[in-house]
Design an enzyme around this catalytic site. Structure first.
Site, PDB file in Angstrom:
ATOM      1  N   ASN A 179       0.856  -1.192   0.000  1.00  0.00           N
ATOM      2  CA  ASN A 179       0.000   0.000   0.000  1.00  0.00           C
ATOM      3  C   ASN A 179       0.894   1.244   0.000  1.00  0.00           C
ATOM      4  OD1 ASN A 179      -1.420   2.246   1.119  1.00  0.00           O
ATOM      5  ND2 ASN A 179      -3.049   0.877   1.759  1.00  0.00           N
ATOM      6  N   HIS A 209       0.965   6.169   1.932  1.00  0.00           N
ATOM      7  CA  HIS A 209       1.705   7.095   2.786  1.00  0.00           C
ATOM      8  C   HIS A 209       2.897   7.745   2.101  1.00  0.00           C
ATOM      9  CE1 HIS A 209      -1.165   6.629   5.792  1.00  0.00           C
ATOM     10  NE2 HIS A 209      -1.057   5.314   5.761  1.00  0.00           N
ATOM     11  N   HIS A 262      -5.650   3.698  -1.702  1.00  0.00           N
ATOM     12  CA  HIS A 262      -6.975   4.082  -1.194  1.00  0.00           C
ATOM     13  C   HIS A 262      -7.253   5.530  -1.587  1.00  0.00           C
ATOM     14  CE1 HIS A 262      -9.695   4.426   2.678  1.00  0.00           C
ATOM     15  NE2 HIS A 262     -10.328   4.758   1.576  1.00  0.00           N
ATOM     16  N   ARG A 317      -9.326   8.273  -0.919  1.00  0.00           N
ATOM     17  CA  ARG A 317     -10.312   8.680   0.088  1.00  0.00           C
ATOM     18  C   ARG A 317     -11.155   9.820  -0.450  1.00  0.00           C
ATOM     19  NH1 ARG A 317      -8.872   6.620   5.545  1.00  0.00           N
ATOM     20  NH2 ARG A 317     -10.654   7.837   6.233  1.00  0.00           N
ATOM     21  N   ARG A 357      -6.958  12.885   0.971  1.00  0.00           N
ATOM     22  CA  ARG A 357      -5.874  13.313   1.864  1.00  0.00           C
ATOM     23  C   ARG A 357      -4.527  12.708   1.485  1.00  0.00           C
ATOM     24  NH1 ARG A 357      -7.472  10.118   7.356  1.00  0.00           N
ATOM     25  NH2 ARG A 357      -9.432  11.181   6.980  1.00  0.00           N
ATOM     26  N   GLU A 385      -8.731   0.665  -3.220  1.00  0.00           N
ATOM     27  CA  GLU A 385      -9.547   0.733  -1.998  1.00  0.00           C
ATOM     28  C   GLU A 385     -10.432   1.953  -2.057  1.00  0.00           C
ATOM     29  OE1 GLU A 385      -7.733   0.938   1.816  1.00  0.00           O
ATOM     30  OE2 GLU A 385      -6.484  -0.776   1.359  1.00  0.00           O
ATOM     31  N   THR A 411      -8.328   3.685   8.483  1.00  0.00           N
ATOM     32  CA  THR A 411      -9.555   2.891   8.467  1.00  0.00           C
ATOM     33  C   THR A 411      -9.660   2.115   9.775  1.00  0.00           C
ATOM     34  OG1 THR A 411      -9.122   2.686   6.114  1.00  0.00           O
ATOM     35  CG2 THR A 411     -10.904   1.352   7.000  1.00  0.00           C
ATOM     36  N   GLU A 451     -11.292  -9.133   3.087  1.00  0.00           N
ATOM     37  CA  GLU A 451     -10.012  -8.808   3.709  1.00  0.00           C
ATOM     38  C   GLU A 451     -10.283  -8.627   5.190  1.00  0.00           C
ATOM     39  OE1 GLU A 451      -7.340  -6.126   1.765  1.00  0.00           O
ATOM     40  OE2 GLU A 451      -6.489  -5.453   3.674  1.00  0.00           O
ATOM     41  N   HIS A 456      -3.761  -4.452   7.720  1.00  0.00           N
ATOM     42  CA  HIS A 456      -3.868  -3.256   8.541  1.00  0.00           C
ATOM     43  C   HIS A 456      -2.966  -3.387   9.771  1.00  0.00           C
ATOM     44  CE1 HIS A 456      -5.265   0.448  10.290  1.00  0.00           C
ATOM     45  NE2 HIS A 456      -5.865   0.693   9.148  1.00  0.00           N
TER      46      HIS A 456
HETATM   47  N1  PXP Z   1      -5.911  -3.082   3.971  1.00  0.00           N
HETATM   48  C1  PXP Z   1      -6.873  -2.133   4.047  1.00  0.00           C
HETATM   49  C2  PXP Z   1      -8.249  -2.497   3.606  1.00  0.00           C
HETATM   50  C3  PXP Z   1      -6.575  -0.839   4.497  1.00  0.00           C
HETATM   51  O1  PXP Z   1      -7.535   0.098   4.574  1.00  0.00           O
HETATM   52  C4  PXP Z   1      -5.242  -0.529   4.839  1.00  0.00           C
HETATM   53  C5  PXP Z   1      -4.884   0.865   5.260  1.00  0.00           C
HETATM   54  O2  PXP Z   1      -5.144   1.758   4.243  1.00  0.00           O
HETATM   55  C6  PXP Z   1      -4.273  -1.538   4.724  1.00  0.00           C
HETATM   56  C7  PXP Z   1      -4.646  -2.813   4.306  1.00  0.00           C
HETATM   57  C8  PXP Z   1      -2.850  -1.293   5.041  1.00  0.00           C
HETATM   58  O3  PXP Z   1      -2.708  -0.946   6.390  1.00  0.00           O
HETATM   59  P1  PXP Z   1      -1.328  -0.393   6.898  1.00  0.00           P
HETATM   60  O4  PXP Z   1      -1.040   0.848   6.137  1.00  0.00           O
HETATM   61  O5  PXP Z   1      -1.579  -0.151   8.346  1.00  0.00           O
HETATM   62  O6  PXP Z   1      -0.315  -1.474   6.647  1.00  0.00           O
END
Ligand code: PXP
Length: 248
Positions: free
Chosen positions: A11, A14, A47, A49, A53, A74, A105, A155, A198
């Protein structure tokens, strides 16, 4: 089943968070996605949003154009996001709950409460060829509802397990882990493909990676943070190594 491959979805939200902190174009999340792909990521997760952001619309366009690995898009279950997903038809769409005031999330989607609405919502996405995944807690009622609405994938939210580990509350951590394990098997028996993610880190990934029913982990925040210290390629390689070791 234990030797089924476990995919790693990276992901890159960030990287976009960091870019947006200065308002310019750097660091570029698409460059991060391509580096992650070269480092062995099996897919990229982003994602978009409602408040934009981190990831922006043009990032999704560029990811769709430039990635060789599948994009897991996402999004919240809104009309705007459905239209965007239908325009791009990414490999996968993961429906997540979204609150403006949350930092990330926080929980899974309440599929059971919105079953009819979500069934109608995901039908066109499925018809367009997207694999629809629903982000939910380790809760039998929610898994059954996800199955009934026609999702192909769930998930499981690993946030509570990871938080309990970080806080040193090992009783809670072990309870959360047991629930995740039991519900992975339950969902798999229903015919759902099981993903998880997550908050996962090097310290928390292995017990989840060891569940034979889990086919994909989506990991972002920790990997991007770790990349600051060791670079993205080694950060991902170490995660891959830990996942593979847990699997075997
Ligand atoms: N899976 C989903 C559905 C999420 O919303 C997120 C966070 O955006 C992640 C995985 C990844 O989480 P993390 O960034 O905490 O590893």
């Amino acid at each position: 089943m234990a030797d089924t491959p476990l995919r790693l979805g990276v992901n890159i939200d960030h990287v976009a968070t960091l870019r947006n902190a200065r308002g310019g174009a750097l660091p570029d999340p698409v460059r991060a996605a391509k580096l992650a792909e070269a480092a062995g990521a099996d897919g990229i997760t982003a994602h978009l949003r409602e408040d934009r952001r981190h990831i922006r619309d043009e990032d999704i366009t560029a990811l769709m154009d430039q990635l060789a690995v599948p994009l897991n898009f996402e999004m919240a279950a809104t009309e705007e996001m459905q239209a965007i997903a239908l325009r791009h038809t990414p490999h996968a769409v993961c429906i997540v709950p979204e609150k403006r005031e949350e930092r990330t999330t926080e929980g899974g989607l309440d599929v059971a409460r919105e079953e009819n609405k979500l069934a109608h919502y995901i039908a066109p996405l499925r018809d367009a060829g997207c694999r629809v995944s629903i982000f939910i807690g380790a809760d039998q009622k929610q898994i059954e509802a996800a199955h009934r609405i026609g999702a192909e994938v769930i998930e499981l939210h690993t946030g509570a397990y990871c938080d309990a580990h970080a806080e040193g509350d090992f009783d809670t951590r072990d309870r959360e882990l047991a629930a995740l394990k039991e519900m992975s098997a339950f969902a798999h028996d229903l015919g759902l493909e099981v993903h998880a993610g997550h908050g996962l880190t090097y310290d928390t990934v292995q017990p989840i990676a060891a569940f034979p029913e889990v086919r994909e982990l989506n990991i972002g925040h920790f990997l991007i943070g770790e990349a600051v210290f060791r670079g993205l390629d080694p950060a991902i390689a170490e995660m891959r190594r830990l996942m593979d070791a847990a699997r075997s």
